[in-house]
Structures are given as C-alpha cells and as structure tokens.
Design a protein around this motif. Sequence first.
Motif, PDB file in Angstrom:
ATOM      1  N   ALA A 116       0.839  -1.198   0.000  1.00 22.63           N
ATOM      2  CA  ALA A 116       0.000   0.000   0.000  1.00 22.63           C
ATOM      3  C   ALA A 116       0.868   1.240   0.000  1.00 22.63           C
ATOM      4  CB  ALA A 116      -0.921   0.009   1.213  1.00 22.63           C
ATOM      5  N   GLU A 117       0.495   2.195  -0.826  1.00 25.17           N
ATOM      6  CA  GLU A 117       1.120   3.506  -0.775  1.00 25.17           C
ATOM      7  C   GLU A 117       0.584   4.280   0.418  1.00 25.17           C
ATOM      8  OE1 GLU A 117       0.413   5.698  -4.384  1.00 25.17           O
ATOM      9  OE2 GLU A 117       1.015   4.004  -5.636  1.00 25.17           O
ATOM     10  N   ARG A 118      -0.656   3.964   0.791  1.00 23.38           N
ATOM     11  CA  ARG A 118      -1.342   4.694   1.854  1.00 23.38           C
ATOM     12  C   ARG A 118      -2.375   3.775   2.480  1.00 23.38           C
ATOM     13  NH1 ARG A 118      -5.580   9.484   0.520  1.00 23.38           N
ATOM     14  NH2 ARG A 118      -6.331   9.768   2.632  1.00 23.38           N
ATOM     15  N   ASN A 119      -2.498   3.843   3.784  1.00 25.92           N
ATOM     16  CA  ASN A 119      -3.551   3.118   4.499  1.00 25.92           C
ATOM     17  C   ASN A 119      -3.858   3.899   5.770  1.00 25.92           C
ATOM     18  OD1 ASN A 119      -5.368   0.921   5.025  1.00 25.92           O
ATOM     19  ND2 ASN A 119      -3.943   0.264   6.608  1.00 25.92           N
ATOM     20  N   ASP A 120      -4.821   4.794   5.663  1.00 27.25           N
ATOM     21  CA  ASP A 120      -5.165   5.672   6.782  1.00 27.25           C
ATOM     22  C   ASP A 120      -6.498   5.263   7.386  1.00 27.25           C
ATOM     23  OD1 ASP A 120      -2.902   7.245   6.258  1.00 27.25           O
ATOM     24  OD2 ASP A 120      -4.012   8.455   4.805  1.00 27.25           O
ATOM     25  N   LEU A 121      -6.554   5.279   8.710  1.00 27.03           N
ATOM     26  CA  LEU A 121      -7.794   5.026   9.430  1.00 27.03           C
ATOM     27  C   LEU A 121      -8.197   6.325  10.119  1.00 27.03           C
ATOM     28  CD1 LEU A 121      -6.992   1.572  11.092  1.00 27.03           C
ATOM     29  CD2 LEU A 121      -8.101   2.024   8.894  1.00 27.03           C
ATOM     30  N   GLU A 122      -9.308   6.888   9.699  1.00 33.39           N
ATOM     31  CA  GLU A 122      -9.820   8.137  10.256  1.00 33.39           C
ATOM     32  C   GLU A 122     -10.942   7.799  11.229  1.00 33.39           C
ATOM     33  OE1 GLU A 122     -11.146  10.320   6.827  1.00 33.39           O
ATOM     34  OE2 GLU A 122      -9.183  10.137   5.846  1.00 33.39           O
ATOM     35  N   THR A 123     -10.747   8.099  12.482  1.00 33.14           N
ATOM     36  CA  THR A 123     -11.736   7.767  13.498  1.00 33.14           C
ATOM     37  C   THR A 123     -12.870   8.786  13.506  1.00 33.14           C
ATOM     38  OG1 THR A 123     -10.056   6.721  14.877  1.00 33.14           O
ATOM     39  CG2 THR A 123     -12.086   7.399  15.979  1.00 33.14           C
ATOM     40  N   VAL A 124     -14.096   8.285  13.419  1.00 32.47           N
ATOM     41  CA  VAL A 124     -15.275   9.111  13.628  1.00 32.47           C
ATOM     42  C   VAL A 124     -15.583   9.106  15.124  1.00 32.47           C
ATOM     43  CG1 VAL A 124     -17.743   9.385  13.127  1.00 32.47           C
ATOM     44  CG2 VAL A 124     -16.157   8.726  11.301  1.00 32.47           C
ATOM     45  N   HIS A 125     -15.649   7.909  15.714  1.00 37.97           N
ATOM     46  CA  HIS A 125     -15.713   7.773  17.169  1.00 37.97           C
ATOM     47  C   HIS A 125     -15.352   6.349  17.553  1.00 37.97           C
ATOM     48  CE1 HIS A 125     -19.703   5.736  17.378  1.00 37.97           C
ATOM     49  NE2 HIS A 125     -20.010   6.518  16.348  1.00 37.97           N
ATOM     50  N   SER A 126     -14.912   6.201  18.786  1.00 37.86           N
ATOM     51  CA  SER A 126     -14.573   4.884  19.320  1.00 37.86           C
ATOM     52  C   SER A 126     -14.745   4.939  20.822  1.00 37.86           C
ATOM     53  CB  SER A 126     -13.141   4.482  18.956  1.00 37.86           C
ATOM     54  OG  SER A 126     -12.209   5.330  19.606  1.00 37.86           O
ATOM     55  N   GLY A 127     -14.824   3.772  21.424  1.00 39.61           N
ATOM     56  CA  GLY A 127     -14.940   3.723  22.871  1.00 39.61           C
ATOM     57  C   GLY A 127     -15.081   2.308  23.354  1.00 39.61           C
ATOM     58  N   GLU A 128     -15.165   2.210  24.652  1.00 40.24           N
ATOM     59  CA  GLU A 128     -15.358   0.899  25.255  1.00 40.24           C
ATOM     60  C   GLU A 128     -16.178   1.059  26.510  1.00 40.24           C
ATOM     61  OE1 GLU A 128     -13.959  -0.452  28.239  1.00 40.24           O
ATOM     62  OE2 GLU A 128     -12.681   1.202  28.786  1.00 40.24           O
ATOM     63  N   GLU A 129     -16.931   0.022  26.794  1.00 47.18           N
ATOM     64  CA  GLU A 129     -17.721  -0.012  28.005  1.00 47.18           C
ATOM     65  C   GLU A 129     -17.861  -1.463  28.421  1.00 47.18           C
ATOM     66  OE1 GLU A 129     -22.097   1.345  29.522  1.00 47.18           O
ATOM     67  OE2 GLU A 129     -21.004   2.679  28.162  1.00 47.18           O
ATOM     68  N   GLY A 130     -17.386  -1.749  29.602  1.00 47.39           N
ATOM     69  CA  GLY A 130     -17.436  -3.124  30.079  1.00 47.39           C
ATOM     70  C   GLY A 130     -16.596  -4.025  29.199  1.00 47.39           C
ATOM     71  N   GLY A 131     -17.202  -5.070  28.705  1.00 48.74           N
ATOM     72  CA  GLY A 131     -16.484  -6.041  27.892  1.00 48.74           C
ATOM     73  C   GLY A 131     -16.623  -5.838  26.400  1.00 48.74           C
ATOM     74  N   LEU A 132     -17.211  -4.695  25.980  1.00 50.13           N
ATOM     75  CA  LEU A 132     -17.380  -4.416  24.552  1.00 50.13           C
ATOM     76  C   LEU A 132     -16.736  -3.087  24.192  1.00 50.13           C
ATOM     77  CD1 LEU A 132     -21.103  -5.463  23.996  1.00 50.13           C
ATOM     78  CD2 LEU A 132     -19.062  -6.738  23.345  1.00 50.13           C
TER      79      LEU A 132
ATOM     80  N   ASP B 259      -2.041  -3.686 -12.578  1.00 48.93           N
ATOM     81  CA  ASP B 259      -0.821  -2.945 -12.897  1.00 48.93           C
ATOM     82  C   ASP B 259      -0.737  -1.607 -12.175  1.00 48.93           C
ATOM     83  OD1 ASP B 259       0.051  -4.949 -14.604  1.00 48.93           O
ATOM     84  OD2 ASP B 259      -0.936  -4.048 -16.353  1.00 48.93           O
ATOM     85  N   GLU B 260      -1.873  -0.992 -11.911  1.00 50.94           N
ATOM     86  CA  GLU B 260      -1.909   0.328 -11.294  1.00 50.94           C
ATOM     87  C   GLU B 260      -2.415   0.234  -9.850  1.00 50.94           C
ATOM     88  OE1 GLU B 260      -0.872   3.175 -12.789  1.00 50.94           O
ATOM     89  OE2 GLU B 260      -0.251   1.908 -14.469  1.00 50.94           O
ATOM     90  N   PRO B 261      -1.967   1.134  -8.982  1.00 49.80           N
ATOM     91  CA  PRO B 261      -2.508   1.174  -7.622  1.00 49.80           C
ATOM     92  C   PRO B 261      -4.018   1.420  -7.645  1.00 49.80           C
ATOM     93  CG  PRO B 261      -0.538   2.522  -7.799  1.00 49.80           C
ATOM     94  CD  PRO B 261      -0.909   2.112  -9.200  1.00 49.80           C
ATOM     95  N   VAL B 262      -4.697   0.873  -6.654  1.00 51.85           N
ATOM     96  CA  VAL B 262      -6.152   0.940  -6.565  1.00 51.85           C
ATOM     97  C   VAL B 262      -6.530   1.782  -5.340  1.00 51.85           C
ATOM     98  CG1 VAL B 262      -8.262  -0.413  -6.277  1.00 51.85           C
ATOM     99  CG2 VAL B 262      -6.342  -1.357  -7.591  1.00 51.85           C
ATOM    100  N   PRO B 263      -7.222   2.910  -5.553  1.00 52.00           N
ATOM    101  CA  PRO B 263      -7.693   3.682  -4.399  1.00 52.00           C
ATOM    102  C   PRO B 263      -8.934   3.027  -3.793  1.00 52.00           C
ATOM    103  CG  PRO B 263      -8.303   4.787  -6.427  1.00 52.00           C
ATOM    104  CD  PRO B 263      -7.515   3.569  -6.821  1.00 52.00           C
ATOM    105  N   MET B 264      -9.000   3.041  -2.476  1.00 48.49           N
ATOM    106  CA  MET B 264     -10.169   2.502  -1.777  1.00 48.49           C
ATOM    107  C   MET B 264     -10.549   3.473  -0.665  1.00 48.49           C
ATOM    108  SD  MET B 264      -9.496  -1.613  -1.354  1.00 48.49           S
ATOM    109  CE  MET B 264      -8.654  -1.335   0.165  1.00 48.49           C
ATOM    110  N   ALA B 265     -11.824   3.698  -0.485  1.00 49.64           N
ATOM    111  CA  ALA B 265     -12.344   4.468   0.646  1.00 49.64           C
ATOM    112  C   ALA B 265     -13.545   3.701   1.183  1.00 49.64           C
ATOM    113  CB  ALA B 265     -12.748   5.869   0.205  1.00 49.64           C
TER     114      ALA B 265
END
Length: 134
Positions: free
Chosen positions: A68-84, A101-107
């Motif tokens: 991969a030329e790029r692999n970014d993870l942009e967080t909208v929100h995250s969290g945890e509570e108890g066991g989840l 043959d060419e790089p493939v963009p993915m979003a």
Amino acid sequence: MSDEIFSAYLGRRKTASDAFVAGDITPLHEVSTGCDPATILGPGGDVVEGARAVNATNAAGAARFTGAERNDLETVHSGEEGGLAWWVGVQRSVVSMVGRDEPVPMALRVTELYRREDGAWKLFHRHADTLRES
C-alpha cells in the motif's frame, strides 16, 4: 486504565490493517477472535459468519494485496464499556493488488466491534462498505 488498554489495542489494530494491505494476515489473526460469534459484512455485499470462516475470508483477502502507498484510518468515534468496544471510521487506502498494474484507491466506511477475551481485546465484527464521497 481500560481506555489506555483499548487505545493500545487500536494501535495494534492499525498495525494489523497495514500488514493486511501488504499481504500479511498474521497480525490481524493475532487481534481477531477465534470464538463464535464472529462476522464480516464485507464491501462486496457478502455476509460471513463464524470465527473460522471469518479468519479464512480475511486470509484470502490479504492474499490479494501486495502493498500500500497509503492506508489511513480516520476515526469518527470509538470507545469501550465493560467487555465491549467499538471503532467507527473511514479507511482510505491506495493499494497494490495481485493482477493489477496500477494502484487501486479505496475508501471504506467501517464499523468494528471488539470484546474482551481472556483479558485481551479481540475483533469479532467488521462492517465495511464503499464511502460515497460528497
């Protein structure tokens, strides 16, 4: 303290994502559950159920990537509570794939769910679909 542990897990999850798009499944298997229930709702519209099937699907998916030329993870929100815990965000990648043959963009729009298993966070559900750019 548990927020710090989950934040550290998300760092390992990012490392696993980077390895996945480089064709290496091992780090993803290390952070994923081996127990049912487990599911993937994939960007191709498929539904995969059961830890064994999910892990096999992930292995087959990783085998299609060569880097991969790029692999970014942009967080909208995250969290945890108890066991989840959860992570919701956007994955933007430019990847090299077997037979292309060419790089493939993915979003992708992504929702992941995690649970505590023997004191460690494990990925047990992923829903990813194509992001519609506005």
